[in-house]
Structure formats: C-alpha cells, structure tokens
Design a protein around this motif. Sequence first.
Motif, short mmCIF file in Angstrom:
data_model
loop_
_atom_site.label_atom_id
_atom_site.label_comp_id
_atom_site.label_asym_id
_atom_site.label_seq_id
_atom_site.Cartn_x
_atom_site.Cartn_y
_atom_site.Cartn_z
N ILE A 69 0.84 -1.20 0.00
CA ILE A 69 0.00 0.00 0.00
C ILE A 69 0.87 1.24 0.00
O ILE A 69 0.66 2.17 -0.78
N VAL A 70 1.87 1.25 0.86
CA VAL A 70 2.76 2.41 0.96
C VAL A 70 3.48 2.63 -0.38
O VAL A 70 3.55 3.75 -0.87
N ALA A 71 3.98 1.57 -0.97
CA ALA A 71 4.69 1.69 -2.24
C ALA A 71 3.79 2.28 -3.33
O ALA A 71 4.21 3.16 -4.09
N ARG A 72 2.55 1.81 -3.40
CA ARG A 72 1.63 2.34 -4.42
C ARG A 72 1.30 3.79 -4.17
O ARG A 72 1.23 4.59 -5.10
N MET A 73 1.08 4.15 -2.92
CA MET A 73 0.74 5.53 -2.61
C MET A 73 1.93 6.46 -2.87
O MET A 73 1.74 7.59 -3.33
N VAL A 74 3.14 6.00 -2.59
CA VAL A 74 4.32 6.82 -2.87
C VAL A 74 4.47 7.04 -4.37
O VAL A 74 4.84 8.12 -4.81
N CYS A 75 4.14 6.02 -5.16
CA CYS A 75 4.16 6.19 -6.62
C CYS A 75 3.12 7.22 -7.07
O CYS A 75 3.39 8.01 -7.97
N LEU A 76 1.97 7.21 -6.43
CA LEU A 76 0.92 8.16 -6.79
C LEU A 76 1.23 9.57 -6.30
O LEU A 76 0.85 10.55 -6.93
N TYR A 77 1.89 9.67 -5.16
CA TYR A 77 2.23 10.95 -4.55
C TYR A 77 3.73 11.00 -4.24
O TYR A 77 4.12 10.92 -3.07
N PRO A 78 4.59 11.12 -5.23
CA PRO A 78 6.03 11.05 -4.99
C PRO A 78 6.58 12.19 -4.12
O PRO A 78 7.61 12.04 -3.49
N GLY A 79 5.88 13.30 -4.06
CA GLY A 79 6.36 14.42 -3.28
C GLY A 79 5.92 14.41 -1.83
O GLY A 79 6.19 15.36 -1.09
N ARG A 80 5.30 13.35 -1.40
CA ARG A 80 4.80 13.26 -0.03
C ARG A 80 5.96 13.38 0.95
O ARG A 80 6.93 12.65 0.86
N GLU A 81 5.82 14.29 1.90
CA GLU A 81 6.90 14.54 2.84
C GLU A 81 6.88 13.61 4.05
O GLU A 81 7.92 13.13 4.46
N ASN A 82 5.72 13.36 4.61
CA ASN A 82 5.64 12.57 5.83
C ASN A 82 5.09 11.18 5.52
O ASN A 82 3.90 10.93 5.62
N ARG A 83 5.98 10.27 5.17
CA ARG A 83 5.55 8.92 4.80
C ARG A 83 5.22 8.07 6.02
O ARG A 83 4.59 7.03 5.89
N THR B 122 3.11 8.80 8.42
CA THR B 122 1.66 8.79 8.60
C THR B 122 0.99 7.90 7.57
O THR B 122 0.00 7.24 7.86
N LEU B 123 1.57 7.84 6.38
CA LEU B 123 1.05 6.95 5.35
C LEU B 123 1.18 5.50 5.79
O LEU B 123 0.27 4.70 5.62
N TRP B 124 2.31 5.16 6.37
CA TRP B 124 2.53 3.79 6.86
C TRP B 124 1.48 3.41 7.91
O TRP B 124 0.89 2.35 7.86
N HIS B 125 1.25 4.31 8.86
CA HIS B 125 0.28 4.02 9.92
C HIS B 125 -1.14 3.90 9.37
O HIS B 125 -1.91 3.04 9.80
N SER B 126 -1.48 4.73 8.38
CA SER B 126 -2.80 4.64 7.76
C SER B 126 -2.97 3.33 7.02
O SER B 126 -4.03 2.69 7.09
#
Length: 50
Positions: free
Chosen positions: A19-33, A35-39
């Motif tokens: 999930i994290v890998a896909r979201m990082v691909c969709l939002y490459p500029g995300r600064e706080n990953r 919170t993404l991991w916890h979500s």
Amino acid sequence: MNSATTTQTFTDETITADIVARMVCLYPGRENRRTLWHSAKAANARKVGQ
C-alpha cells in the motif's frame, strides 16, 4: 486522484508495504511517509477484522 482511487488502492493491496509503495508512486512528493505507513497498517487491520 480522488478518494475512490485511493480506496481502490487500499482494497487491491493486502500488505502494508505494498500500500505504501503504491501511494508513494501516486504521490512522490509526499513529505511525511510515516503517517502513510500508519494509515496503511490501520486499513489492513480493518480488512482483517471484517
């Protein structure tokens, strides 16, 4: 990207790291990953509990 696409991303993946890998691909500029991991981890926990 809309919330339906995000929901589909979480529905398709079963491993938090995927999930994290896909979201990082969709939002490459995300600064706080962190919170993404916890979500993603919480989303997987909800799926298991269903």
